[in-house]
Write a protein that holds these residues in place. Structure first.
Motif, PDB file in Angstrom:
ATOM      1  N   ASP A 117      16.246  55.239  -5.827  1.00 53.14           N
ATOM      2  CA  ASP A 117      16.305  56.011  -4.358  1.00 53.14           C
ATOM      3  C   ASP A 117      16.252  54.888  -3.296  1.00 53.14           C
ATOM      4  N   SER A 118      15.487  53.878  -3.442  1.00 53.74           N
ATOM      5  CA  SER A 118      15.193  53.165  -2.358  1.00 53.74           C
ATOM      6  C   SER A 118      16.198  51.825  -2.218  1.00 53.74           C
ATOM      7  N   THR A 119      16.946  51.560  -3.369  1.00 53.94           N
ATOM      8  CA  THR A 119      17.854  50.377  -3.516  1.00 53.94           C
ATOM      9  C   THR A 119      19.053  50.488  -3.831  1.00 53.94           C
ATOM     10  N   LEU A 120      20.173  49.995  -2.971  1.00 54.24           N
ATOM     11  CA  LEU A 120      21.554  49.971  -3.085  1.00 54.24           C
ATOM     12  C   LEU A 120      22.153  48.717  -3.202  1.00 54.24           C
ATOM     13  N   ILE A 121      23.356  48.486  -3.640  1.00 55.84           N
ATOM     14  CA  ILE A 121      24.426  47.465  -3.574  1.00 55.84           C
ATOM     15  C   ILE A 121      25.552  48.026  -2.757  1.00 55.84           C
ATOM     16  N   VAL A 122      25.628  47.443  -1.599  1.00 55.42           N
ATOM     17  CA  VAL A 122      26.722  47.987  -0.752  1.00 55.42           C
ATOM     18  C   VAL A 122      27.779  46.950  -0.460  1.00 55.42           C
ATOM     19  N   HIS A 123      28.980  47.390  -0.174  1.00 56.27           N
ATOM     20  CA  HIS A 123      30.268  46.423   0.223  1.00 56.27           C
ATOM     21  C   HIS A 123      30.678  47.294   1.346  1.00 56.27           C
ATOM     22  N   GLN A 124      30.890  46.177   2.304  1.00 53.15           N
ATOM     23  CA  GLN A 124      31.235  46.837   3.727  1.00 53.15           C
ATOM     24  C   GLN A 124      32.397  45.881   4.248  1.00 53.15           C
ATOM     25  N   ILE A 125      33.546  46.613   4.759  1.00 50.29           N
ATOM     26  CA  ILE A 125      34.672  45.979   5.232  1.00 50.29           C
ATOM     27  C   ILE A 125      34.526  46.216   6.754  1.00 50.29           C
ATOM     28  N   TYR A 126      34.662  45.072   7.697  1.00 49.52           N
ATOM     29  CA  TYR A 126      34.434  45.027   9.087  1.00 49.52           C
ATOM     30  C   TYR A 126      35.906  45.021   9.886  1.00 49.52           C
ATOM     31  N   LYS A 127      35.910  45.694  11.041  1.00 52.50           N
ATOM     32  CA  LYS A 127      37.120  45.697  11.636  1.00 52.50           C
ATOM     33  C   LYS A 127      37.281  44.179  11.695  1.00 52.50           C
ATOM     34  N   ARG A 128      38.729  43.927  12.205  1.00 51.03           N
ATOM     35  CA  ARG A 128      39.282  42.580  12.081  1.00 51.03           C
ATOM     36  C   ARG A 128      39.144  42.237  13.763  1.00 51.03           C
ATOM     37  N   VAL A 129      38.583  41.018  14.054  1.00 52.10           N
ATOM     38  CA  VAL A 129      38.296  40.571  15.320  1.00 52.10           C
ATOM     39  C   VAL A 129      39.313  39.339  15.541  1.00 52.10           C
ATOM     40  N   TRP A 130      40.265  39.534  16.702  1.00 51.13           N
ATOM     41  CA  TRP A 130      41.190  38.856  16.866  1.00 51.13           C
ATOM     42  C   TRP A 130      40.730  37.573  17.226  1.00 51.13           C
ATOM     43  N   PRO A 131      40.965  36.367  17.219  1.00 51.32           N
ATOM     44  CA  PRO A 131      42.232  35.845  16.239  1.00 51.32           C
ATOM     45  C   PRO A 131      41.609  35.509  14.784  1.00 51.32           C
ATOM     46  N   SER A 132      40.536  36.105  14.630  1.00 48.18           N
ATOM     47  CA  SER A 132      40.235  35.458  13.050  1.00 48.18           C
ATOM     48  C   SER A 132      40.555  36.474  11.994  1.00 48.18           C
ATOM     49  N   SER A 133      40.325  35.923  10.766  1.00 48.98           N
ATOM     50  CA  SER A 133      40.495  36.898   9.577  1.00 48.98           C
ATOM     51  C   SER A 133      39.442  37.701   9.466  1.00 48.98           C
ATOM     52  N   GLN A 134      39.700  39.161   8.940  1.00 51.27           N
ATOM     53  CA  GLN A 134      39.004  40.123   8.393  1.00 51.27           C
ATOM     54  C   GLN A 134      37.747  39.656   7.632  1.00 51.27           C
ATOM     55  N   ARG A 135      36.587  40.269   8.030  1.00 48.17           N
ATOM     56  CA  ARG A 135      35.235  39.879   6.984  1.00 48.17           C
ATOM     57  C   ARG A 135      34.942  41.187   6.007  1.00 48.17           C
ATOM     58  N   ALA A 225      35.083  30.315  12.547  1.00 45.53           N
ATOM     59  CA  ALA A 225      35.519  31.417  13.523  1.00 45.53           C
ATOM     60  C   ALA A 225      35.147  30.709  14.967  1.00 45.53           C
ATOM     61  N   PRO A 226      36.040  31.048  15.887  1.00 51.68           N
ATOM     62  CA  PRO A 226      35.664  30.434  17.279  1.00 51.68           C
ATOM     63  C   PRO A 226      34.442  30.527  17.797  1.00 51.68           C
ATOM     64  N   PRO A 227      33.647  29.732  17.986  1.00 48.08           N
ATOM     65  CA  PRO A 227      32.142  29.949  18.322  1.00 48.08           C
ATOM     66  C   PRO A 227      32.110  30.845  19.555  1.00 48.08           C
ATOM     67  N   SER A 228      32.871  30.799  20.640  1.00 49.27           N
ATOM     68  CA  SER A 228      32.797  31.546  21.648  1.00 49.27           C
ATOM     69  C   SER A 228      33.179  32.873  21.541  1.00 49.27           C
ATOM     70  N   VAL A 229      33.879  33.466  20.471  1.00 49.28           N
ATOM     71  CA  VAL A 229      34.246  34.640  20.085  1.00 49.28           C
ATOM     72  C   VAL A 229      33.131  35.254  19.323  1.00 49.28           C
ATOM     73  N   VAL A 230      32.563  34.391  18.423  1.00 48.50           N
ATOM     74  CA  VAL A 230      31.257  34.722  17.561  1.00 48.50           C
ATOM     75  C   VAL A 230      30.254  35.286  18.481  1.00 48.50           C
ATOM     76  N   ARG A 231      29.884  34.433  19.400  1.00 42.40           N
ATOM     77  CA  ARG A 231      28.929  34.675  20.469  1.00 42.40           C
ATOM     78  C   ARG A 231      28.943  35.783  21.285  1.00 42.40           C
ATOM     79  N   ALA A 232      30.466  36.050  21.670  1.00 42.90           N
ATOM     80  CA  ALA A 232      30.929  37.092  22.519  1.00 42.90           C
ATOM     81  C   ALA A 232      30.683  38.662  21.877  1.00 42.90           C
ATOM     82  N   VAL A 233      31.300  38.582  20.439  1.00 40.81           N
ATOM     83  CA  VAL A 233      31.083  39.673  19.733  1.00 40.81           C
ATOM     84  C   VAL A 233      29.547  40.108  19.389  1.00 40.81           C
ATOM     85  N   SER A 234      28.596  39.087  19.027  1.00 37.05           N
ATOM     86  CA  SER A 234      27.460  39.278  18.915  1.00 37.05           C
ATOM     87  C   SER A 234      26.707  39.945  20.351  1.00 37.05           C
TER      88      SER A 234
END
Ligand code: 18C
Length: 260
Positions: A117-135, A225-234
Motif C-alpha cells: 500500500d505504501s510502495t510503488l514503482i512508477v514510470h513517468q514520461i515528461y513533456k518535451r522541453v525544446w530543444p532537448s529530447s524528451q525525458r 541538456a543546455p545548462p541555461s535551459v535546465v536552470r530556467a526550467v527548474s
C-alpha cells in the motif's frame, strides 16, 4: 497463515540485511560524516545555497552542482500550507490517481508495480522541453509516517508525527531505456503538522492547522541538456509545483474531516 521455519527466518533476515533499500524510518538516526551530508540532513541553508525564489512562506533554494557538464543542481524548498495536515499532504503527493491533477510537467504517470500500500514503482514520461529530447523516469515511491523524532528537531507548535514521501530512481525490466532519455531523480517530501494555540473548549478546525513542508530534489537530466535551459526550467517549475500541490490539497481537503 504460514509459519517460517528457522532457516527461512534466517534467510529472510539475511536478505533484508543485504538489501540496498534503506527504510526511511532509519534515516532519522545519526547520519555519518560524508561529502553529501549537508544535502540530506540539514534543513538549514548556509552560504553554499542561494535563494532562487521566495513568495510568502515559500522559499526555494538551489545549490550549483554539475556532473561532467550536466547540470544536476540540488534543490531545497520549504513552505507552509494552511488548512491541511502532514498526512494529507503526503497522501496527495504520493497518490498517483491525482497526480495529473496537480503535476504539470507530465505526459503520463503509470504504476509498473505495486509492492505494498505504501510502495510503488512508477514510470513517468515528461513533456518535451525544446530543444532537448524528451525525458522519462522510473522510480520507487514510498510513503510513511515517521517515528517521533528528537525533541530538538520539532517545530514550535508541531503535533503528531511527520510524514515522508521518497521518490528515487531505480531500473525496471518493464521500462527499458529506449524512446526517451532516462533522467535520474532523488526526491523527498517531508511534512510536519503545526497547530495554532486555541482557547480551551474551541473545537479544532482547519483554520488552526497547517503543514510545514521541506522538499528536496536532485535531478540528473541524463544526457546533456543546455545548462541555461535546465536552470530556467527548474526555476519556473519548482515554485509552480509547490503552489499547485498546495492548492490541490487545500481544495481536496476543504470539506473533509481532518486526518491526523
Ligand atoms: O517531485 C515532484 N513530482 C513527483 C511526482 O511527479 C516526482 C517527480 C520527480 C521529478 C523528476 C524530474 C525529471 C526531469 C525530467 C524533465 C523535466 C521536464 C519538465 C517539463 C516542464 C514542462 O518526484 C515535483 C517536481 C517538480 C518539478 C520538476 C522539474 C524538474 C526540472 C529539473 C531538470 C530539468 C531537466 C530539463 C530537461 C531538458 C531541458 C533542456
Amino acid at each position: 497463515e504460514v509459519a517460517l521455519d528457522r532457516q527461512d527466518e534466517e534467510d529472510a533476515m539475511k536478505d533484508f540485511q543485504s538489501s540496498t533499500f534503506v527504510p526511511p524510518s532509519e534515516l532519522i538516526e545519526q547520519e555519518p560524516e560524508h561529502r553529501m551530508k549537508a544535502e540530506i540532513v540539514s534543513e538549514n541553508v548556509d552560504h553554499n545555497w542561494s535563494l532562487a525564489y521566495e513568495d510568502g512562506d515559500m522559499k526555494v533554494y538551489r545549490r550549483d552542482y554539475e556532473e561532467g557538464g550536466i547540470v544536476c543542481d540540488f534543490l531545497k524548498a520549504t513552505h507552509t500550507v494552511t488548512g491541511i495536515t502532514a498526512r494529507e499532504m503526503a497522501h496527495y503527493f504520493f497518490d498517483i490517481d491525482v497526480r495529473m491533477d496537480w503535476e504539470t510537467t507530465l505526459d503520463s504517470s503509470k504504476i509498473l508495480e505495486q509492492l505494498s500500500d505504501s510502495t510503488l514503482i512508477v514510470h513517468q514520461i515528461y513533456k518535451r522541453v525544446w530543444p532537448s529530447s524528451q525525458r522519462d523516469t522510473v522510480f520507487l515511491s514510498h510513503i510513511r509516517e515517521m517515528p517521533t523524532h528528537d525533541a530538538g528537531e520539532r517545530q514550535v507548535n508541531e503535533v503528531g508525527r511527520p510524514w515522508i514521501v521518497m521518490n528515487y530512481s531505480i531500473e525496471h525490466p518493464d521500462a527499458p531505456i529506449n524512446k526517451f532519455v532516462r533522467a535520474v531523480a532523488v526526491v523527498s517530501l517531508f511534512c510536519q503538522t503545526l497547530i495554532e494555540p486555541r482557547q480551551e473548549g474551541n473545537k479544532l478546525n482547519r483554520d488552526h492547522i497547517s503543514c510545514k513542508i521541506t522538499y528536496i530534489s536532485n535531478v540528473n537530466p541524463g544526457g546533456w541538456a543546455p545548462p541555461s535551459v535546465v536552470r530556467a526550467v527548474s526555476k519556473r517549475e519548482y515554485p509552480k509545483f509547490l503552489r499547485r500541490l498546495s492548492s490541490f490539497c487545500q481544495n481536496a481537503c476543504e470539506d473533509k474531516p481532518i486526518t491526523m
